[in-house]
Design an enzyme around this catalytic site. Structure first.
Site, mmCIF file in Angstrom:
data_model
loop_
_atom_site.group_PDB
_atom_site.id
_atom_site.type_symbol
_atom_site.label_atom_id
_atom_site.label_comp_id
_atom_site.label_asym_id
_atom_site.label_seq_id
_atom_site.Cartn_x
_atom_site.Cartn_y
_atom_site.Cartn_z
ATOM 1 N N GLY A 51 89.758 58.636 36.544
ATOM 2 C CA GLY A 51 89.470 57.821 37.711
ATOM 3 C C GLY A 51 90.663 57.141 38.336
ATOM 4 O O GLY A 51 90.712 56.961 39.548
ATOM 5 N N ASP A 109 83.687 47.731 35.719
ATOM 6 C CA ASP A 109 82.238 47.687 35.885
ATOM 7 C C ASP A 109 81.705 46.657 34.897
ATOM 8 O O ASP A 109 81.862 45.465 35.102
ATOM 9 C CB ASP A 109 81.673 49.086 35.643
ATOM 10 N N LYS A 137 83.222 45.371 40.132
ATOM 11 C CA LYS A 137 81.835 45.140 40.515
ATOM 12 C C LYS A 137 81.462 43.694 40.233
ATOM 13 O O LYS A 137 81.787 43.146 39.185
ATOM 14 C CB LYS A 137 80.887 46.053 39.729
ATOM 15 N N VAL A 159 79.094 53.471 42.947
ATOM 16 C CA VAL A 159 80.099 53.765 43.964
ATOM 17 C C VAL A 159 80.916 54.998 43.597
ATOM 18 O O VAL A 159 81.008 55.382 42.429
ATOM 19 C CB VAL A 159 81.040 52.560 44.193
ATOM 20 N N ASP A 165 83.922 58.985 40.798
ATOM 21 C CA ASP A 165 83.167 60.182 41.169
ATOM 22 C C ASP A 165 81.668 59.977 41.102
ATOM 23 O O ASP A 165 81.189 59.035 40.480
ATOM 24 C CB ASP A 165 83.568 61.356 40.267
#
Length: 182
Positions: A51, A109, A137, A159, A165
């Site tokens: 990511g 997250d 987040k 998201v 992804d």
């Protein structure tokens, strides 16, 4: 071969959260903040694959100080849309001992993955561990770790884009999008 109709459906069922210009501005600001913190420290930057590849690729050229760069690969998502067990694909390098380490990731997250990374780096003898994330987040619950450098704060939605992804699709988008809420 993946079902491309599924990829296009993800895109059609999403809303923009942050534009490409907003993302670029956040990365520019983060680079200045990180430079102020690390310019005299010769840190080791570790990108969390896959990511962080987009974020790290845009951040690194903006950092005007000497640094070492490496990567780790740990995942809780795979191709799922909800986190699962932690999987180390590439463990932290052994040469973190005594180093100031900055972990660069796409998203903070729930914080479990970043906490596990930090704990592992400290076990290996890193003198300090901080993290920079493109997005964090906003959750209604406490996280086990806080990001030291945050580009954008986003709502608690699924998201994708800018390295994040949707079932393996759309890491390459220059903007951040979220699945539409039902």
């Amino acid at each position: 071969m993946p079902d491309l109709s599924e990829a296009w459906a993800f895109l059609q069922r999403s809303d923009p959260v942050s534009s490409a210009d907003e993302v670029e501005g956040a990365i520019r600001r983060l680079a200045a903040e990180i430079e102020a913190e690390y310019r005299e420290r010769y840190p080791l930057l570790l990108a969390v694959m896959g990511g962080a590849v987009v974020f790290a690729g845009q951040l690194l050229p903006r950092l005007r100080f000497p640094l070492d760069f490496d990567y780790i690969h740990v995942s809780r998502y795979g191709t799922a849309t909800q986190g699962g067990g932690l999987e180390w694909r590439v463990a932290p390098p052994q040469h973190v001992s005594g180093r100031a380490v900055l972990v660069v990731d796409d998203i903070l997250d729930g914080g479990q993955t970043m906490r596990a990374i930090r704990d592992r780096l400290l076990e290996l003898g890193a003198s300090s561990v901080q993290c920079a994330v493109l997005v964090e987040k906003t959750l209604s619950r406490d996280k086990p770790i806080a990001a030291d450098f945050v580009g954008l704060r986003i709502p608690d939605r699924f998201v994708f884009g800018c390295g994040m992804d949707a079932k393996g699709f759309w890491r390459n988008l220059p903007e951040i999008r979220a699945m539409k809420e039902n």
